[in-house]
Design an enzyme around this catalytic site. Structure first.
Site, PDB file in Angstrom:
ATOM      1  N   ASP A 155       0.879  -1.162   0.000  1.00  0.00           N
ATOM      2  CA  ASP A 155       0.000   0.000   0.000  1.00  0.00           C
ATOM      3  C   ASP A 155       0.920   1.217   0.000  1.00  0.00           C
ATOM      4  OD1 ASP A 155      -2.046   1.812   0.025  1.00  0.00           O
ATOM      5  OD2 ASP A 155      -3.133   0.925   1.703  1.00  0.00           O
TER       6      ASP A 155
HETATM    7  C1  BGC Z   1      -4.917   3.474   0.045  1.00  0.00           C
HETATM    8  C2  BGC Z   1      -5.008   2.495  -1.121  1.00  0.00           C
HETATM    9  C3  BGC Z   1      -4.844   3.251  -2.413  1.00  0.00           C
HETATM   10  C4  BGC Z   1      -3.496   3.972  -2.381  1.00  0.00           C
HETATM   11  C5  BGC Z   1      -3.208   4.765  -3.653  1.00  0.00           C
HETATM   12  C6  BGC Z   1      -3.657   4.314  -0.019  1.00  0.00           C
HETATM   13  O1  BGC Z   1      -3.689   5.323   0.923  1.00  0.00           O
HETATM   14  O2  BGC Z   1      -4.970   2.774   1.261  1.00  0.00           O
HETATM   15  O3  BGC Z   1      -6.240   1.846  -1.090  1.00  0.00           O
HETATM   16  O4  BGC Z   1      -4.945   2.374  -3.496  1.00  0.00           O
HETATM   17  O5  BGC Z   1      -3.492   4.889  -1.294  1.00  0.00           O
HETATM   18  O6  BGC Z   1      -4.056   5.853  -3.743  1.00  0.00           O
END
Ligand code: BGC
Length: 657
Positions: A220
């Site tokens: 993530d």
């Molecule tokens: C989120 C993800 C997301 C990523 C990119 C993170 O903060 O938890 O779900 O895909 O950001 O935006």
């Protein structure tokens, strides 16, 4: 494209394990194509690298709505529709779907997740992934794993036993991985004290070796704390670019913590992903208008009719006042897409559908979560004497979002007062709720005639709601999560962890498993939803196909004069068990379209897993011999048919997969 790893220098290989910027992977000095990642899940949210603006795309209904459809084909359609936007805008991998279990209705991202039940979440996610990937666009199944609230999501350790992990938090991933998502995204949190990004047991032993995941594990955004440790745990790609990442990996290599062979194994995975993004055929098959129509189809099918006293719905004739312009298309955070489409108001949509039958007017009130422009007094005056009042209430992206949780299950005081005050002067109030998860309606539900749960319906929400209110569409959504009476009744109540550790003390008793065990009344049970049609169930037969394989066969009949669709659910109950087991567990479901008066046979297959629990001493799934009840219902608390079977396996066959 085919890339030979031998053509890459060690430095290029190490760099490939980290992002180039916020959204793209590295290119090995331009030798390789980058991979462009973009959010999901309910529509493409592609960020322009130069301007950082969000590109416009179809805003599909949120996953809460998709889940409430209980429709595997619609999940596939959803994925394929979003993929067309990805192809047009040049996104290679969609950062979706999210399948974390809805352990508490307060979780800020519940609208992005499917369900409190792992079987439902996994089954729909699998179809969604198949839909996206059928178009040559990759997915990222997220967030692996046990990230079930947003409070302190970066640091708070989710602490739970292996049985709970195996029975509740992992099965949705296990099922969805059967579709081979091109990537899986690890979560931010530690699990039992080990960061998800560094948890070799979860990433390698469970996800890759047991579940058979063949793709790339990405982090993530910002979930990596130490790059070589994460790599050692078999995380393939750290996203996004982080200045220290390259150095950490290099030092890890120089000190002998990671070997070139280990680096190569990760690079090979990334090269395979690049090959897929380059070689898989991508053909756009829908126009923008067709994508909007698909969004509308899903939004309609996911609307849940919760209450309909005296059959006030569908709307018949007379004067209708619509109060509240409050319409959240979706929740906030990384899921917040932007549409080109300009939705019309619910009043406009209703007026068009009810022309000649009803006069539909907009009320003065703006029912929102701030205390301004409420106009409660004016609204009540307008409501007086109208035949019906439709009030739109709910949450929006400021209340349900990433990085924080809801603080209450109730609507704002303003919205509750608006409903209560209006109901004092008009006995025909219909409430339309826009939200991403359960809402406590105790303050007002007894005062109104009907309640429609619209979820976050995306760009076609007002059209879909108008179709249901006007009777152009027969509601067929069912709740993919329990609506409890109040927060105190939920498995976690107000407990959100202490900032260090979140103890999963309720164990396997999450969602309906909890309310059943505690014999708690609920506002609306898991699997519940009304229809304008009426269905009867009969003729349950169990066809034995193997030692633990059964086909559950039964009839569903539409006994009304309205065409409709019915989601019937199959639950299994272990009658006597040596371990503590849920009262019942969902093991199959089918949504059946039935014309007025029509009957159809439904067939749901069960295998050994439908009867097994995870044995901690054996570290395996285990079927205990004895009796099991097969329960077929219209909801988890409306069981219509029951049959009992007896399973008698030899000792060595009781351990199963
Ligand atoms: C989120 C993800 C997301 C990523 C990119 C993170 O903060 O938890 O779900 O895909 O950001 O935006």
């Amino acid at each position: 494209m085919k890339c030979d790893i031998k053509t890459l220098t060690l430095e290029e290989k190490i760099k490939l394990l980290t992002g180039k910027n916020c959204w793209q992977s590295e290119t090995a000095s331009g030798k390789l194509p980058d991979v462009f990642f973009s959010d999901g899940p309910h529509g493409l949210r592609k960020i322009d690298i130069e301007t950082e603006a969000t590109e416009k795309a179809t805003v599909m209904p949120s996953l809460v709505v998709l889940a409430n459809t209980w429709d595997v084909e619609l999940a596939r359609l959803d994925g394929a529709t979003i993929a067309d936007d990805c192809i047009e805008k040049g996104a290679d991998v969609l950062l979706a779907p999210g399948i974390n279990i809805k352990r508490t209705p307060l979780c800020g991202r519940n609208f992005e997740y499917f369900s409190e039940d792992p079987f439902l979440a996994g089954t729909l996610a699998k179809a969604y992934i198949e839909g996206v990937q059928s178009k040559g666009i990759g997915t990222s199944l997220k967030h692996y794993c046990v990230n079930n609230r947003e409070y302190d999501r970066f640091y708070q350790s989710s602490e739970l036993d292996e049985r709970t992990l195996r029975e509740i938090y992992l099965p949705a991933f296990e099922i969805a991985v059967q579709a081979q998502p091109w990537t899986v995204m690890c979560s931010y949190n530690p699990i039992n004290g080990v960061w998800a990004s560094e948890n070799k047991w979860l990433l390698n032993d469970v996800l890759r070796e047991e579940f058979g995941f063949e793709g790339v594990i990405i982090s993530d955004w910002g979930a990596v704390h130490n790059s070589w440790r994460a790599m050692k745990a078999t995380l393939d790609l750290e996203m996004p670019y982080r200045p220290q990442a390259y150095q950490e990996l290099k030092v890890g290599f120089e000190k002998g913590y990671i070997t070139e062979a280990e680096i190569d194994a990760r690079v090979e995975k990334i090269l395979q992903l690049m090959e897929k993004t380059q070689n898989d055929k991508k053909v756009v098959t829908t126009t923008k208008e067709q994508r909007h129509q698909n969004a509308l189809k899903i939004a309609r099918s996911g609307i849940v009719l919760l209450k309909n006293e005296e059959n006030i719905l569908p709307l018949k004739q007379g004067s209708i006042l619509v109060l509240g312009s409050f319409y959240g298309m979706g929740g906030g955070g990384s899921a917040l897409g932007q549409t080109e489409y300009c939705p019309r108001s619910l009043r406009e949509e209703l007026a068009e559908r009810l022309a000649g039958k009803c006069e539909v007017v907009n009320g003065f009130a703006k029912v929102d979560n701030k205390n301004w422009a409420t106009g409660m007094r004016f609204a009540a005056q307008e409501a007086y004497g109208k035949d019906v009042v439709v009030i739109c209430v709910g949450n929006n992206e400021q209340i349900e979002s990433e990085a924080f949780d809801r603080t209450t299950l109730r609507l704002s005081a303003t919205q509750e007062d608006m409903i209560i005050n209006t109901a004092k002067v008009n006995k025909n109030v219909i409430v339309v709720v826009t939200a991403g998860s359960a809402v406590d309606m105790s303050a007002w539900i007894d005062k109104v005639k009907a309640v429609v749960f619209a979820g976050f319906g995306g760009e076609a929400a007002s059209e879909a709601v108008a179709d249901v209110l006007a009777g152009n569409v027969c509601p067929s959504g069912k709740l993919s999560e329990t609506f409890p009476l109040n927060l105190a009744d939920t498995p976690t109540g107000e407990n959100r962890g202490d900032g260090f550790v979140d103890e999963y003390r309720e164990g396997i008793f999450v969602g309906y498993r909890w309310y059943d065990k505690k014999e708690k009344e609920v506002l609306f049970p898991f699997g519940y939803g009304l229809s304008y049609a009426k269905f009867e169930y009969f003729d349950l037969k169990l066809e034995k196909k193997g030692a633990t394989e059964y086909d559950v066969v039964y009839m569903v009949k539409n006994v009304s004069d309205t065409d409709g669709q019915e989601t019937s659910q199959v639950y299994v109950r272990d009658v006597f068990a040596m371990v503590s087991r849920p009262e019942k567990e969902l093991k199959g479901f089918t949504k059946t379209a039935l014309k007025a008066g029509e009957s159809k046979q439904v067939r749901v297959s069960l295998d050994a897993r439908a009867f097994a629990y995870y044995s901690m001493p054996l570290k395996k799934w285990y079927v205990e011999n004895g009796e099991f009840e097969i329960l077929v219902g219209a909801s988890s608390r409306d069981i219509r048919l029951t049959e009992t079977i007896s399973i008698e396996l030899p000792d060595d066959e009781q351990v199963t997969h």
